[in-house]
Scaffold this motif. Structure first.
Motif, PDB file in Angstrom:
ATOM      1  N   THR A 140       0.824  -1.200   0.000  1.00 54.23           N
ATOM      2  CA  THR A 140       0.000   0.000   0.000  1.00 54.23           C
ATOM      3  C   THR A 140       0.860   1.253   0.000  1.00 54.23           C
ATOM      4  OG1 THR A 140      -1.702  -1.180   1.247  1.00 54.23           O
ATOM      5  CG2 THR A 140      -1.842   1.212   1.226  1.00 54.23           C
ATOM      6  N   TYR A 141       1.897   1.275   0.824  1.00 52.69           N
ATOM      7  CA  TYR A 141       2.725   2.476   0.969  1.00 52.69           C
ATOM      8  C   TYR A 141       3.390   2.854  -0.352  1.00 52.69           C
ATOM      9  CZ  TYR A 141       5.868   5.768   3.302  1.00 52.69           C
ATOM     10  OH  TYR A 141       6.528   6.906   3.697  1.00 52.69           O
ATOM     11  N   LEU A 142       3.951   1.863  -1.056  1.00 55.85           N
ATOM     12  CA  LEU A 142       4.617   2.141  -2.326  1.00 55.85           C
ATOM     13  C   LEU A 142       3.607   2.546  -3.401  1.00 55.85           C
ATOM     14  CD1 LEU A 142       7.302  -0.692  -2.413  1.00 55.85           C
ATOM     15  CD2 LEU A 142       7.710   1.752  -2.131  1.00 55.85           C
ATOM     16  N   ALA A 143       2.413   1.946  -3.364  1.00 54.31           N
ATOM     17  CA  ALA A 143       1.380   2.339  -4.325  1.00 54.31           C
ATOM     18  C   ALA A 143       0.985   3.799  -4.119  1.00 54.31           C
ATOM     19  CB  ALA A 143       0.163   1.425  -4.185  1.00 54.31           C
ATOM     20  N   VAL A 144       0.841   4.207  -2.865  1.00 55.23           N
ATOM     21  CA  VAL A 144       0.522   5.608  -2.574  1.00 55.23           C
ATOM     22  C   VAL A 144       1.664   6.515  -3.030  1.00 55.23           C
ATOM     23  CG1 VAL A 144       0.075   7.276  -0.733  1.00 55.23           C
ATOM     24  CG2 VAL A 144      -1.062   5.048  -0.680  1.00 55.23           C
ATOM     25  N   MET A 146       3.761   5.985  -5.493  1.00 53.84           N
ATOM     26  CA  MET A 146       3.687   6.074  -6.954  1.00 53.84           C
ATOM     27  C   MET A 146       2.532   6.984  -7.384  1.00 53.84           C
ATOM     28  SD  MET A 146       6.158   4.190  -8.287  1.00 53.84           S
ATOM     29  CE  MET A 146       5.688   3.700  -9.951  1.00 53.84           C
ATOM     30  N   ALA A 147       1.422   6.929  -6.652  1.00 56.35           N
ATOM     31  CA  ALA A 147       0.280   7.789  -6.972  1.00 56.35           C
ATOM     32  C   ALA A 147       0.623   9.258  -6.757  1.00 56.35           C
ATOM     33  CB  ALA A 147      -0.925   7.393  -6.112  1.00 56.35           C
ATOM     34  N   VAL A 148       1.265   9.557  -5.633  1.00 56.05           N
ATOM     35  CA  VAL A 148       1.645  10.947  -5.342  1.00 56.05           C
ATOM     36  C   VAL A 148       2.643  11.464  -6.384  1.00 56.05           C
ATOM     37  CG1 VAL A 148       2.870  12.412  -3.675  1.00 56.05           C
ATOM     38  CG2 VAL A 148       1.135  10.798  -2.878  1.00 56.05           C
ATOM     39  N   THR A 149       3.576  10.619  -6.800  1.00 55.68           N
ATOM     40  CA  THR A 149       4.541  11.005  -7.831  1.00 55.68           C
ATOM     41  C   THR A 149       3.830  11.341  -9.138  1.00 55.68           C
ATOM     42  OG1 THR A 149       6.280   9.644  -6.847  1.00 55.68           O
ATOM     43  CG2 THR A 149       6.542  10.228  -9.159  1.00 55.68           C
ATOM     44  N   ALA A 150       2.881  10.504  -9.543  1.00 59.02           N
ATOM     45  CA  ALA A 150       2.128  10.754 -10.777  1.00 59.02           C
ATOM     46  C   ALA A 150       1.293  12.022 -10.657  1.00 59.02           C
ATOM     47  CB  ALA A 150       1.234   9.557 -11.096  1.00 59.02           C
ATOM     48  N   LEU A 190      -4.791   4.049   4.865  1.00 57.85           N
ATOM     49  CA  LEU A 190      -4.652   4.871   3.658  1.00 57.85           C
ATOM     50  C   LEU A 190      -4.408   6.326   4.028  1.00 57.85           C
ATOM     51  CD1 LEU A 190      -7.551   3.268   1.573  1.00 57.85           C
ATOM     52  CD2 LEU A 190      -5.142   2.677   1.566  1.00 57.85           C
ATOM     53  N   TYR A 191      -5.125   6.818   5.033  1.00 58.56           N
ATOM     54  CA  TYR A 191      -4.876   8.175   5.522  1.00 58.56           C
ATOM     55  C   TYR A 191      -3.420   8.324   5.962  1.00 58.56           C
ATOM     56  CZ  TYR A 191      -9.976   8.976   5.933  1.00 58.56           C
ATOM     57  OH  TYR A 191     -11.321   9.115   5.690  1.00 58.56           O
ATOM     58  N   ASP A 192      -2.945   7.342   6.725  1.00 56.52           N
ATOM     59  CA  ASP A 192      -1.592   7.432   7.277  1.00 56.52           C
ATOM     60  C   ASP A 192      -0.552   7.567   6.169  1.00 56.52           C
ATOM     61  OD1 ASP A 192      -2.647   7.195   9.795  1.00 56.52           O
ATOM     62  OD2 ASP A 192      -2.147   5.079  10.045  1.00 56.52           O
ATOM     63  N   ALA A 193      -0.697   6.773   5.104  1.00 60.88           N
ATOM     64  CA  ALA A 193       0.267   6.831   4.006  1.00 60.88           C
ATOM     65  C   ALA A 193       0.219   8.190   3.309  1.00 60.88           C
ATOM     66  CB  ALA A 193      -0.015   5.713   3.006  1.00 60.88           C
ATOM     67  N   LEU A 194      -0.982   8.714   3.095  1.00 58.29           N
ATOM     68  CA  LEU A 194      -1.107  10.021   2.436  1.00 58.29           C
ATOM     69  C   LEU A 194      -0.578  11.146   3.313  1.00 58.29           C
ATOM     70  CD1 LEU A 194      -4.555   9.766   0.633  1.00 58.29           C
ATOM     71  CD2 LEU A 194      -2.360  10.220  -0.435  1.00 58.29           C
ATOM     72  N   PHE A 195      -0.861  11.087   4.617  1.00 60.59           N
ATOM     73  CA  PHE A 195      -0.325  12.098   5.529  1.00 60.59           C
ATOM     74  C   PHE A 195       1.191  12.113   5.476  1.00 60.59           C
ATOM     75  CE2 PHE A 195      -4.147  12.056   8.694  1.00 60.59           C
ATOM     76  CZ  PHE A 195      -4.911  12.701   7.737  1.00 60.59           C
ATOM     77  N   ASP A 196       1.793  10.918   5.434  1.00 58.77           N
ATOM     78  CA  ASP A 196       3.245  10.817   5.408  1.00 58.77           C
ATOM     79  C   ASP A 196       3.818  11.445   4.142  1.00 58.77           C
ATOM     80  OD1 ASP A 196       5.671  10.098   6.527  1.00 58.77           O
ATOM     81  OD2 ASP A 196       5.702   8.138   5.579  1.00 58.77           O
ATOM     82  N   MET A 197       3.171  11.201   3.015  1.00 59.24           N
ATOM     83  CA  MET A 197       3.679  11.713   1.732  1.00 59.24           C
ATOM     84  C   MET A 197       3.464  13.223   1.585  1.00 59.24           C
ATOM     85  SD  MET A 197       4.783   8.974   0.203  1.00 59.24           S
ATOM     86  CE  MET A 197       4.579   7.220   0.504  1.00 59.24           C
ATOM     87  N   ASP A 227      -8.541   9.935 -15.685  1.00 64.61           N
ATOM     88  CA  ASP A 227      -7.414  10.752 -15.205  1.00 64.61           C
ATOM     89  C   ASP A 227      -7.160  10.539 -13.719  1.00 64.61           C
ATOM     90  OD1 ASP A 227      -6.932  12.135 -17.728  1.00 64.61           O
ATOM     91  OD2 ASP A 227      -8.840  13.150 -17.351  1.00 64.61           O
ATOM     92  N   SER A 228      -7.195   9.285 -13.299  1.00 69.85           N
ATOM     93  CA  SER A 228      -7.096   8.981 -11.872  1.00 69.85           C
ATOM     94  C   SER A 228      -6.081   7.868 -11.622  1.00 69.85           C
ATOM     95  CB  SER A 228      -8.457   8.540 -11.316  1.00 69.85           C
ATOM     96  OG  SER A 228      -9.438   9.529 -11.517  1.00 69.85           O
ATOM     97  N   PHE A 229      -5.532   7.884 -10.408  1.00 69.69           N
ATOM     98  CA  PHE A 229      -4.709   6.779  -9.907  1.00 69.69           C
ATOM     99  C   PHE A 229      -5.521   6.165  -8.774  1.00 69.69           C
ATOM    100  CE2 PHE A 229      -0.164   5.316  -9.841  1.00 69.69           C
ATOM    101  CZ  PHE A 229      -0.343   4.286  -8.939  1.00 69.69           C
TER     102      PHE A 229
END
Length: 323
Positions: A140-144, A146-150, A190-197, A227-229
């Motif tokens: 999950t963390y790596l997917a998030v 990659m999503a933030v990078t895109a 999911l919140y935790d990963a997004l907060f971190d990024m 247009d979504s990840f």
């Protein structure tokens, strides 16, 4: 008894190699029952010939990682040792991968294992990726990341994260509050990963603009996601019907990442896992790839690896008895 000498070019290399309070070298000494002594620009490794050979390979690999700017930790020292023990030390160079994303605290996010690297490459190269493996492998963390990078590169306009609201053996219906309050516990990872990024403030800003959405899987029905990840987490707890519904939400210029651990299915007895079905049904479709993780890809506490292997062994023995 035998001994080998490894030359070190710079003192900074030795400092990085040994780690805080020599913890990295102690791990190598304990693994191979060797003695490692530093004298000036030389490392002297002594012990049984085979063990000395393996210890030297680990040390040389770690020095190569240091030279490529990698920070050593307990995880990558243990991972290097496992690759050497398997005879795969030639693959260690692949670990010094490019940074995927920078967190809100300035920390680089990089793949830490070969499985994680293959996963990130698959996400970059395919429209739909299924990441299947045990807890702690960074699915999950790596997917998030990659999503933030895109999103930062403006390749997509929205990040959508979802997971099925299935209790892990506990009933949560008594929780107070409205519907959002009741589903928030399911979505917390999911919140935790997004907060971190992104940081809490930036995350909230994008949520208000509609650029980020974190919602239960039931909210996906009837939508087309352009247009979504899109990331579906804990996918082992979807039914085949839910999985098909989710997969058919895919719109133009979008990516999907589906993650799950098929050893931790919380569905009622007799209900098939949508993730298991998807892995089987979609395996020959171009643009869809499945990446499997195992215990060696776990990047949490070493005990998590030991726990996963113990359960795998127990399951294997149980299967043998049934036969």
């Amino acid at each position: 008894m035998t001994e080998q000498i490894i030359n070190i070019d710079r003192m900074e290399q030795a400092v990085a190699l040994f780690g805080t309070f020599d913890e990295n070298i102690r791990m190598i000494q304990n693994e191979y029952m060797v003695s490692v002594v530093c004298r000036g620009s030389e490392l002297k490794i002594s012990g049984e010939p085979e063990n000395v050979s393996k210890a030297c390979k680990v040390i040389e690999s770690l020095l190569a990682l240091v030279n490529r700017g990698e920070a050593l930790s307990e995880q990558n020292v243990r991972y290097c040792m496992s690759l050497v023990n398997e005879g795969n030390e030639h693959k260690i160079d692949q670990l010094a991968g490019d940074c995927i994303c920078i967190t809100s605290r300035g920390k680089p996010v990089k793949p830490k294992t070969l499985g994680q690297k293959a996963y990130c490459n698959a996400i970059a190269d395919n429209t739909i990726v299924l990441g299947v493996g045990p807890a702690g492998t960074g699915k999950t963390y790596l997917a998030v990341a990659m999503a933030v990078t895109a999103f930062r590169a403006r390749e997509i306009n929205r990040i959508i994260l979802t997971r099925p609201a299935v209790e892990a053996g506990e009933k949560l219906g008594f929780l107070p509050g409205d519907l959002q309050s009741k589903v928030d516990p399911y979505l917390r990872p999911l919140y935790d990963a997004l907060f971190d990024m992104l940081g809490a403030e930036t995350y909230q800003k994008y949520v208000e603009r509609g650029n980020i959405e974190v919602a239960p899987l039931a909210y996906m029905r009837g939508r087309t996601l352009d247009d979504s990840f899109i990331i579906l987490d804990e996918a082992q707890n979807t039914t085949p019907e839910q999985m098909k519904m989710f997969l058919t939400r895919l719109g133009f210029n979008s990516k999907m990442v589906i993650t799950g651990d098929i050893t931790q299915i919380d569905l009622p007895g007799g209900v098939r896992s949508g993730l298991k079905d998807a892995v089987r049904i979609l395996k020959n479709i171009e643009g869809i790839e499945t990446v499997y993780f195992d215990a060696s890809d776990v990047v949490r506490n070493k005990l998590v690896q030991d726990i996963i292997r113990a359960y795998e062994n127990a399951a294997g023995k149980s299967g043998d008895k049934k036969k």
